[in-house]
Each structure stands twice: as C-alpha cells, then as structure tokens.
Design a protein around this motif. Structure first.
Motif, PDB file in Angstrom:
ATOM      1  N   PRO A 147     -16.629   1.057   2.294  1.00 23.85           N
ATOM      2  CA  PRO A 147     -15.354   0.342   2.448  1.00 23.85           C
ATOM      3  C   PRO A 147     -14.686   0.580   3.799  1.00 23.85           C
ATOM      4  O   PRO A 147     -13.738  -0.125   4.147  1.00 23.85           O
ATOM      5  N   GLY A 148     -15.178   1.572   4.562  1.00 21.76           N
ATOM      6  CA  GLY A 148     -14.543   1.933   5.813  1.00 21.76           C
ATOM      7  C   GLY A 148     -13.236   2.677   5.555  1.00 21.76           C
ATOM      8  O   GLY A 148     -12.622   2.476   4.508  1.00 21.76           O
ATOM      9  N   PRO A 149     -12.810   3.545   6.456  1.00 18.34           N
ATOM     10  CA  PRO A 149     -13.496   3.899   7.695  1.00 18.34           C
ATOM     11  C   PRO A 149     -14.677   4.844   7.449  1.00 18.34           C
ATOM     12  O   PRO A 149     -14.584   5.734   6.616  1.00 18.34           O
ATOM     13  N   ARG A 196      -9.760   5.314  -4.868  1.00 18.16           N
ATOM     14  CA  ARG A 196      -9.264   4.117  -5.552  1.00 18.16           C
ATOM     15  C   ARG A 196     -10.307   2.996  -5.461  1.00 18.16           C
ATOM     16  O   ARG A 196     -10.364   2.121  -6.311  1.00 18.16           O
ATOM     17  N   ARG A 219     -16.077   7.623   1.696  1.00 16.64           N
ATOM     18  CA  ARG A 219     -15.584   8.656   2.607  1.00 16.64           C
ATOM     19  C   ARG A 219     -14.984   9.808   1.801  1.00 16.64           C
ATOM     20  O   ARG A 219     -14.423   9.588   0.723  1.00 16.64           O
ATOM     21  N   ARG A 222       0.876  -1.187   0.000  1.00 21.69           N
ATOM     22  CA  ARG A 222       0.000   0.000   0.000  1.00 21.69           C
ATOM     23  C   ARG A 222       0.902   1.223   0.000  1.00 21.69           C
ATOM     24  O   ARG A 222       1.854   1.311   0.782  1.00 21.69           O
ATOM     25  N   HIS A 245      -7.702  -0.216  -5.771  1.00 15.64           N
ATOM     26  CA  HIS A 245      -7.702  -1.035  -4.559  1.00 15.64           C
ATOM     27  C   HIS A 245      -8.435  -2.327  -4.943  1.00 15.64           C
ATOM     28  O   HIS A 245      -9.586  -2.544  -4.570  1.00 15.64           O
TER      29      HIS A 245
HETATM   30  N1  ASP Z   1     -10.179   1.996   3.093  1.00 19.07           N
HETATM   31  C1  ASP Z   1     -10.371   2.512   1.767  1.00 19.07           C
HETATM   32  C2  ASP Z   1      -9.043   2.838   1.110  1.00 19.07           C
HETATM   33  O1  ASP Z   1      -8.009   2.465   1.610  1.00 19.07           O
HETATM   34  C3  ASP Z   1     -11.336   3.648   1.706  1.00 19.07           C
HETATM   35  C4  ASP Z   1     -11.003   4.848   2.540  1.00 19.07           C
HETATM   36  O2  ASP Z   1      -9.930   4.959   3.117  1.00 19.07           O
HETATM   37  O3  ASP Z   1     -11.876   5.719   2.613  1.00 19.07           O
HETATM   38  O4  ASP Z   1      -9.033   3.448   0.058  1.00 19.07           O
END
Ligand code: ASP
Length: 333
Positions: free
Chosen positions: A281-283, A178, A239, A108, A136
């Motif tokens: 997808p969180g958070p 993503r 988000r 990542r 992602h």
């Molecule tokens: N967890 C997801 C990402 O890594 C979405 C986000 O962070 O809002 O892209």
C-alpha cells in the motif's frame, strides 16, 4: 437534498454486490488517467473537503485528483494548519466545516472510530481515508480492483470478473494495519482465500473472526513466511507501523531480524506461484519488508495500485454524492 448520505466508514458496511459495483464504476475511470484530458463533469459545483490529521502522500493526492477529475472543488486541510492543533475538538472542527456546506468530508485520523464519529454527527457524506488501526476502506477497494485487473477470472456470460478462489497472502505488521483489516473484510466477501503471515506477536488473536462467518471460513494464520507464500496468487506486503508501537512492549527482537524472517526477497517470492503479483500500500521501506529488486521487479504492481486509487476514489465520491444511478446517468449524458 438527500436524507441519507452514502458514507464509507468500513468495508463491513458493504456487501459483495456493492463492492463489485464500486469496482465496476472504478473500471470506467481507470482509462481516463491515460487520456490527454482527464476531466468529467458529474460532480461539477460540489465540494469535497479532505481533512487529514495524519500524514499522507498517496491517499490525499489521490482523493484530491479524484474530486478534481469529476469537476468538484477539493479543499485540503492538514493537521499542522488545523485548529485541532489549537485545542479544538474533532466534532467542533466538523461543525465548522459543515457550516460551509460541503458535500463530502474525507477524513484521516489516528483515532480508530473518528470516521464513524463524524458520520454520526454531520449531515454530509463522510469517507474514511484511514482511522488509526481500524480501517482504510478505499485502500482495500483499490487493492481489489488491482487484483481483479491482474488476476480476475472472466465471468461466464460477460459479467464482472471474479476473484473467487484466489489465494492472497497478507504479510507483515497485521496488528497495527488498517489496510490489512479492510483487505481481510473486502477480499473475504469477494471469495478470496486469505493467509495472514507474520510472527504471532504481530497478529491479533481472533483476527480471523472480524467479519464473522465469512472471514472465519476464508482466513488462515501462518507463522512461517515460506509456508504462507506457498502457491499464492498475490503477495501483499505491509510496512511495520513504528508510529503505532509507542508504549507497547517490543513485539520482535529488532527490525533486521523481522526483515530476515518475514521480508520478501527474490528467494522467498519463489514460494509463490510463478506468475504471482506483489503488492504494497506504500510507503515502502526498501530493504525492510521488501527487497529493492522485488519492489522494482516485473511482478510488482505497486504503482498500478496507485493509479487504481484515483479511479476507485472517483467511484466512491460519485457514490457518496450522486449515487450509482446518478453516476450512470452522468456517463450516458
Ligand atoms: N498508507 C497506508 C496507511 O495509511 C499504509 C501505511 O502507512 O503503511 O495505512
């Protein structure tokens, strides 16, 4: 040793058959999470390095658990403890990790393109766990698995359930997401109709063309929440990625305004089908993109997504290391 590692950098590299194969293999592992003993042995003696240069709770834990449930060794490196914070380049870090002979590097990074760069450089398999605003892929696969479980239509003749013809609204900060990009590619390949719902300033121009003909036919941009949600089977909320706005002109007046016009509440969810599911997808930012009563309500499948994450990442790790045929043999043994 295999000459061509099965990287997973982008959903663009997978066709529909390959995606369905991953989902079918994920199905096998879904139930395992509820068993008292959660271990298989297909990746015994293998090594998975989780190299995370951006924060993560769900994805990193999920990859670690997935590796451990297949009996692989999982090693986690995060940016605060990594030499990159001392000035080492990503490729030098990769060379050093590769010298320790891992089977997979899960990466990542805030740079869109980091996973492709590593995949072109190292000889082990590389799995993209999120690269900047680009993709992602495992999130999209676990989302497709969740939708398939909740909304898939049984195939005639007992084959894999189909998502063909379902309507999915992806709502919020599409520009920086993503997750949205990978989902658009994945869902379009599976025959889903997609509405991208956000103010114009949060939708990149031409996004409906990212997958060529297949997305051009299936993606529609809608700039009013109520219209975007009308009659959909699935609402996927995103988000606002404040961390990716740095240096940009403001794209909306303020968060409260965006939440009022594009946030999901019980009222706006009423525009979707009565049995529509709500995903994220969180958070989650409670009270911003999602009202707490919806996030905790009966139609939210957000925690099922997290459970599917482990199952799908098990399938993706097996594909990377031993391939599907190897995984089939391991199950039969
Ligand atoms: N967890 C997801 C990402 O890594 C979405 C986000 O962070 O809002 O892209």
């Amino acid at each position: 040793m295999r000459s061509v590692p099965r990287h997973l950098v982008s959903i663009a590299d997978l066709d529909a058959t390959e995606i369905v194969r991953i989902l079918d293999h994920g199905d096998r592992y879904w139930a395992l999470g509820h068993e008292p003993i959660k271990k298989l042995t297909s990746l015994r003696g293998r090594t998975v390095i989780n190299l995370f240069f951006e924060n993560s709770t769900r994805t990193r834990t999920s990859f670690e658990l997935a590796a451990k449930r297949l009996s692989a060794e999982a090693i986690n490196i995060s940016s605060s403890g990594a030499s990159i914070s001392k000035g080492e380049t990503l490729l030098d870090t990769a060379d050093n990790l590769e010298a320790m002979a891992p089977d997979v590097i899960v990466v990542r990074h805030s740079f869109g393109g980091a996973a492709a760069m590593l995949a072109g450089h190292v000889s082990c398999a590389v799995i993209n766990a999120g690269d900047g605003q680009h993709e992602h892929p495992t999130q999209a696969l676990l989302d497709a698995a969740t939708i398939r479980r909740m909304k898939g239509k049984p195939a005639a003749g007992g084959g894999s359930p189909s998502l063909e013809g379902l309507e999915v609204a992806i709502v919020g900060d599409i520009a920086h997401s993503r997750v949205a990009r990978s989902n658009i590619l994945c869902l379009a390949k599976l025959g889903v109709q997609i509405r991208l719902v956000a103010p114009l300033t949060l939708i990149p121009r031409g996004i409906e063309l990212i997958g060529g003909e297949v997305t051009r036919e299936r993606v529609r941009v809608v700039n009013r929440l109520e219209d975007g949600l009308e009659g959909v089977d699935v609402v996927m909320m995103l988000r606002i990625q404040h961390e990716r706005f740095e240096g940009e002109a403001p794209r909306f007046p303020n968060t409260r305004e965006l939440s009022r016009t594009f946030g999901l509440s019980e009222r706006t969810l009423g525009f979707a089908k009565p049995d529509a599911i709500v995903m994220h997808p969180g958070p989650i930012n409670r009270g911003v993109e999602l009202a707490p009563s919806v996030a905790d309500g009966p139609r939210a499948v957000i925690l099922q997504q997290v459970s599917w994450g482990v199952a799908i990442r098990m399938a993706v790790l097996e594909r990377a290391v031993i391939g599907f045929d190897g995984a089939d043999k391991a199950v039969a043994a």
